[in-house]
Motif scaffolding. Structure first.
Motif, short mmCIF file in Angstrom:
data_model
loop_
_atom_site.label_atom_id
_atom_site.label_comp_id
_atom_site.label_asym_id
_atom_site.label_seq_id
_atom_site.Cartn_x
_atom_site.Cartn_y
_atom_site.Cartn_z
N UNK A 1 6.95 7.69 5.60
CA UNK A 1 5.61 7.52 6.16
C UNK A 1 4.59 8.17 5.25
N UNK A 2 4.93 9.33 4.67
CA UNK A 2 4.01 10.00 3.75
C UNK A 2 3.72 9.10 2.56
N UNK A 3 4.74 8.39 2.07
CA UNK A 3 4.54 7.48 0.94
C UNK A 3 3.52 6.41 1.27
N UNK A 4 3.56 5.93 2.53
CA UNK A 4 2.60 4.89 2.91
C UNK A 4 1.24 5.51 3.25
N UNK A 5 1.28 6.67 3.89
CA UNK A 5 0.02 7.35 4.25
C UNK A 5 -0.81 7.62 2.99
N UNK A 6 -0.15 8.18 1.97
CA UNK A 6 -0.89 8.51 0.74
C UNK A 6 -1.15 7.29 -0.11
N UNK A 7 -0.63 6.13 0.32
CA UNK A 7 -1.02 4.89 -0.33
C UNK A 7 -2.30 4.34 0.24
N UNK A 8 -2.69 4.83 1.42
CA UNK A 8 -3.90 4.32 2.07
C UNK A 8 -4.98 5.38 2.08
N UNK A 9 -4.61 6.59 2.51
CA UNK A 9 -5.59 7.67 2.56
C UNK A 9 -5.32 8.59 1.37
N UNK A 10 -6.13 8.45 0.32
CA UNK A 10 -5.83 9.17 -0.92
C UNK A 10 -6.71 10.40 -1.10
N UNK A 11 -7.34 10.85 0.00
CA UNK A 11 -8.26 11.99 -0.17
C UNK A 11 -7.53 13.22 -0.70
N UNK A 12 -6.34 13.50 -0.11
CA UNK A 12 -5.60 14.69 -0.54
C UNK A 12 -5.03 14.50 -1.94
N UNK B 1 0.83 -1.21 0.00
CA UNK B 1 0.00 0.00 0.00
C UNK B 1 0.87 1.26 0.00
N UNK B 2 1.38 1.67 -1.13
CA UNK B 2 2.22 2.87 -1.17
C UNK B 2 1.63 3.87 -2.15
N UNK B 3 2.15 5.11 -2.07
CA UNK B 3 1.71 6.16 -2.98
C UNK B 3 2.03 5.77 -4.42
N UNK B 4 3.18 5.10 -4.61
CA UNK B 4 3.57 4.70 -5.96
C UNK B 4 2.56 3.76 -6.58
N UNK B 5 1.98 2.87 -5.76
CA UNK B 5 0.97 1.95 -6.27
C UNK B 5 -0.26 2.72 -6.73
N UNK B 6 -0.66 3.71 -5.93
CA UNK B 6 -1.85 4.48 -6.28
C UNK B 6 -1.66 5.16 -7.63
#
Lengths: 119, 495
Positions: free
Chosen positions: B465-476, B393-398
Motif C-alpha cells: 500500500x505504501x508503494x501505491x500511496x507514494x505513487x499518488x501522494x508524493x509530498x513526503x 500509479x506506483x512509487x517506482x513510476x515516480x
C-alpha cells in the motif's frame, strides 16, 4: 635521504600490498584472515605515523616541554584495532563453522562442492 | 525544536542500548518485543526529526557536551533524517512480519539473534546521523560485523560462505574508507564533517586529497554493491534468513549510498569531487553496467531470492545514475529512488519470505501454480513488482519519472532509452515469476501449501500500500528527496 625519511610510508605500502595479495590469491581462509590483518595493520601505521611531530615529546603534560606529538591518531587507532580484532574473531568463528559444514577451509575446494553456486 | 535536538541521538542510542539487553533475555517473545518496541520508538523519533528539519534547518547535538569540531557531533539535516526514516520505518513494519518466520529459521538462541539485529540497525542509523567521519567508520564496522553474524544464521550451509566472503570484501571496503579518512585527517587535522567542508576548499589541492577521495568512493562502492563490486551481495541476500534479506535489501546499501553522497557533495565540495577525478563518467559507466548486468542476471535466475538480489544490483544502478548526472534534479532522483526502492524491495523480499516459509523453497520450479494456493502473498508480490518495473500509479513510476526528467533536462536522451530498456527487463523477470506462480499448473506430487496467516499478510500489504500511496501522494517522498538534495549541495555550485 628523502626516500629514507619516508620509511614508515614505504613500510605501509609494502605491508598493504602483502596483505592485499594474500587476501586475493590464497584459497585458505585462515590465510585470507591473516592477509586481512596485515592489510588493516598497514593502515594503522599510516595513521600513527601522521601523529609524530618532529622534536615532539610523548603527549603527557609536564613542565619544560613545549612540543608534544599528536595523541589523537593513537586514540583513533586504538578504536580501529578493536574493530580489527572483532573482524578477525568473526572471521575465525565463521571459518570454524565452515570447517564443520564442509570439512575444508579451502575456498577452491569448497567451490568445487558448490559448483552451481557461482554467481 | 530544542527538545527534538536532545531526543534525536536516541534514534541510535535506543537500539544500541537495547541490543546487549536483548542478548540476555530468555525465550522468544521478549527479545522480539524489545526489538520491535525499540525500532517503533526510533521510528517515531525519526519522523519527529524529519519534521523538524523539513524546512531546511540543521540539528546539531554534541556528545558529552564537547563542542564540535573537537567532540563527536550528530548533525542532522533533511538528507540524514530522510534515510533514518526509511530505515526505522521499514524495520518497524518488517519486525511484526518476521516473528514466526524467525521462529522457523532461527529456532534457537533468538536473544542473540535479535541483539545482532538491533546492533546492525544501530550501526546503520549511526552512520546516517553522525557528523564525524571517524564515527562513520566505526558505525560502518559495527553494522557490518553484526550483519556478517546475521547472514551466517541462514539455514543453508552456503550462508556461512556468503557471510565469510562478505566479511572479506566488506572489511576491504571499510579499510579503504579508513585510508581515505587518514588522508583527510593528515591534510586538515580535523574529523568533523562540517569542519572538513570548510577547511578542505582552502587546503591546497594535492595528490593526497585526490587519493583520499578515490579511496573513500571505492570503499563505499563496495558496501553499496555498485557493479562490478557487487559480488558479495547475491549470495548474502539469497542465503540470509528472510527477515535479514528483506531488511538488508531495504536499508544497508541505501545507507552506503547516502554516506558516499555526503562525502562527494558535502565533505568535498562537488566542484572538487567531479573535477579532481572523472567521477561523473566513472559512476555513469558503473551504474549502466549494473543496470544491464543486474537485470540480465536477474532474468537468468532460478532462485527467487537471488533474482531479487540481482535486481537490487540493477536498482542501485538507477540511484547512482542519478548521482552521475551531477545536477540537483539527478541527486533528487537518486534520493527518491533510494527511498522508493527501499519500500518496493522490502515488500518483494517480504512476500518472497512468506513463500520460503510456507513452501519451504524459493526455487522457481517449486513455485509452479503456487499463486492459487497463496493468492494474497503472490498478489502482493505482483503489485510490488509493478512498482519495481515502474508502472503508474506506483512509487517506482515516480522515481523513474524523476530520473528520466533529470536525464532529459541534462540533454542525455540516450539514457532515457537505456532506462526504458532495463525497465522492460524488470518486466520480464517479474512477469516470469507471475507466470510460473499463476499460469502453470501445480504438479500433482507437490506438497500442499497453505496461505500465510493474515497477521503476516498485513505488514506485507502495508508495504505494498505504501508503494501505491507514494505513487499518488508524493509530498513526503519528493519533498523529502528534494530537501535532502538541497541540504547536501547547500547552495554550492555544481560543475
Amino acid at each position: 635521504m628523502t626516500v629514507l625519511s619516508f620509511f614508515n610510508y614505504w613500510a605501509v605500502i609494502v605491508l598493504m600490498m602483502i596483505g592485499y595479495y594474500c587476501m586475493i590469491v590464497r584459497g585458505n581462509m585462515i590465510k585470507k584472515i591473516i592477509g586481512l590483518g596485515i592489510f588493516q595493520t598497514s593502515v594503522f601505521i599510516l595513521f600513527i605515523s601522521a601523529g609524530k611531530v618532529i622534536g615532539g615529546a610523548t603527549p603527557v603534560l609536564r613542565e619544560g616541554v613545549d612540543v608534544y606529538s599528536n595523541p589523537l591518531p593513537h586514540v583513533l587507532i586504538l578504536t580501529a584495532i578493536v574493530v580489527g580484532i572483532a573482524t578477525t574473531a568473526v572471521g575465525l568463528a565463521l571459518t570454524v563453522r565452515i570447517r564443520e559444514a564442509y570439512g575444508s577451509i579451502d575456498d577452491d575446494a569448497i567451490d568445487a562442492v558448490e559448483g552451481d553456486d557461482r554467481a | 525544536m530544542s527538545s527534538i535536538t536532545e531526543l534525536m541521538p536516541f534514534i541510535v542510542l535506543i537500539p544500541l542500548i537495547a541490543g546487549p539487553i536483548c542478548a540476555l533475555l530468555p525465550g522468544r517473545a521478549l527479545p522480539w518485543l524489545l526489538t520491535t518496541v525499540s525500532m517503533a520508538t526510533a521510528f517515531v523519533l525519526s519522523a519527529m526529526t524529519l519534521a523538524a528539519v523539513f524546512d531546511g534547518a540543521t540539528l546539531s547535538y554534541a556528545f558529552g557536551n564537547w563542542a564540535p569540531p573537537v567532540g563527536i557531533e550528530y548533525r542532522v539535516d533533511a538528507a540524514n533524517a530522510f534515510v533514518a526514516l526509511l530505515i526505522t520505518g521499514v524495520a518497524s513494519v518488517l519486525l511484526p512480519w518476521g516473528r514466526p518466520i524467525v521462529d522457523a529459521e532461527v529456532p534457537e538462541r533468538q536473544g542473540s539473534f535479535y541483539a545482532l539485529l538491533l546492533i546492525a540497525l544501530a550501526g546503520l542509523l549511526g552512520i546516517t546521523l553522525t557528523g564525524d567521519v571517524f564515527n562513520v567508520f566505526v558505525f560502518l564496522e559495527i553494522s557490518s560485523l553484526a550483519t556478517y553474524g546475521l547472514i551466517a544464521h541462514g539455514r543453508d550451509r552456503r550462508a556461512l560462505l556468503a557471510a565469510f566472503r562478505y566479511l572479506i570484501m566488506g572489511t576491504v571496503g571499510a579499510t579503504f574508507l579508513l585510508i581515505g579518512i587518514a588522508f583527510l585527517y593528515i591534510l586538515t587535522g580535523t574529523l568533523n564533517m562540517a569542519d572538513l567542508a570548510t577547511r578542505l576548499p582552502s587546503t591546497e589541492a594535492s595528490r593526497a586529497m585526490q587519493v583520499a577521495l578515490g579511496f573513500i568512493v571505492v570503499g563505499l562502492a563496495i558496501k553499496l554493491a555498485l557493479f562490478p563490486l557487487h559480488h558479495w551481495l547475491p549470495n548474502a541476500y539469497t542465503y540470509a534468513p528472510s527477515l535479514i534479506s528483506a531488511l538488508l535489501a531495504a536499508t544497508a546499501t541505501k545507507v552506503a549510498l547516502y554516506v558516499m553522497l555526503r562525502f562527494i557533495y558535502d565533505v568535498f565540495e562537488p566542484g572538487y569531487s567531479f573535477t579532481a577525478l572523472p567521477l561523473s563518467a566513472a559512476l555513469m559507466v558503473m551504474a549502466l553496467g549494473g543496470m544491464f548486468a543486474g537485470s540480465w542476471l536477474a532474468m537468468m535466475q532460478t532462485n527467487l531470492k537471488r533474482m531479487l538480489a540481482y535486481s537490487s544490483v540493477a536498482q542501485v544502478g538507477y540511484m547512482v545514475l542519478g548521482v552521475s548526472l551531477v545536477t540537483l534534479a539527478g541527486l533528487t532522483a537518486a534520493f527518491l529512488h533510494l527511498f522508493n526502492h527501499g519500500l518496493m524491495k522490502a515488500a518483494l523480499f517480504a512476500s518472497a519470505g512468506l513463500v520460503a516459509w510456507r513452501c519451504g523453497s524459493v526455487r522457481l520450479e517449486d513455485m509452479r501454480g503456487i499463486g492459487r494456493e497463496m493468492p494474497w502473498t503472490l498478489t502482493a508480490f505482483a503489485l510490488a513488482g509493478v512498482s519495481l518495473i515502474g508502472i503508474p500509479p506506483t512509487a517506482g513510476f515516480i522515481s523513474k519519472w524523476y530520473l528520466i526528467s533529470a536525464a532529459m533536462e541534462d540533454g542525455q536522451i540516450w539514457l532515457v532509452v537505456l532506462i526504458l530498456i532495463t525497465s522492460l527487463m524488470a518486466l520480464v523477470y517479474i512477469a516470469r515469476v507471475v507466470e510460473i506462480a499463476w499460469l502453470q499448473p501445480r504438479p500433482d506430487d507437490a506438497p500442499a501449501v497453505q496461505e500465510a496467516h493474515w497477521t503476516l499478510l498485513v505488514p506485507v500489504w502495508l508495504l505494498v500500500a505504501a508503494n501505491f500511496w507514494f505513487g499518488i501522494d508524493t509530498r513526503l517522498t519528493v519533498g523529502g528527496a528534494s530537501m535532502a538534495a538541497e541540504a547536501l549541495v547547500g547552495g554550492r555550485l555544481l560543475p
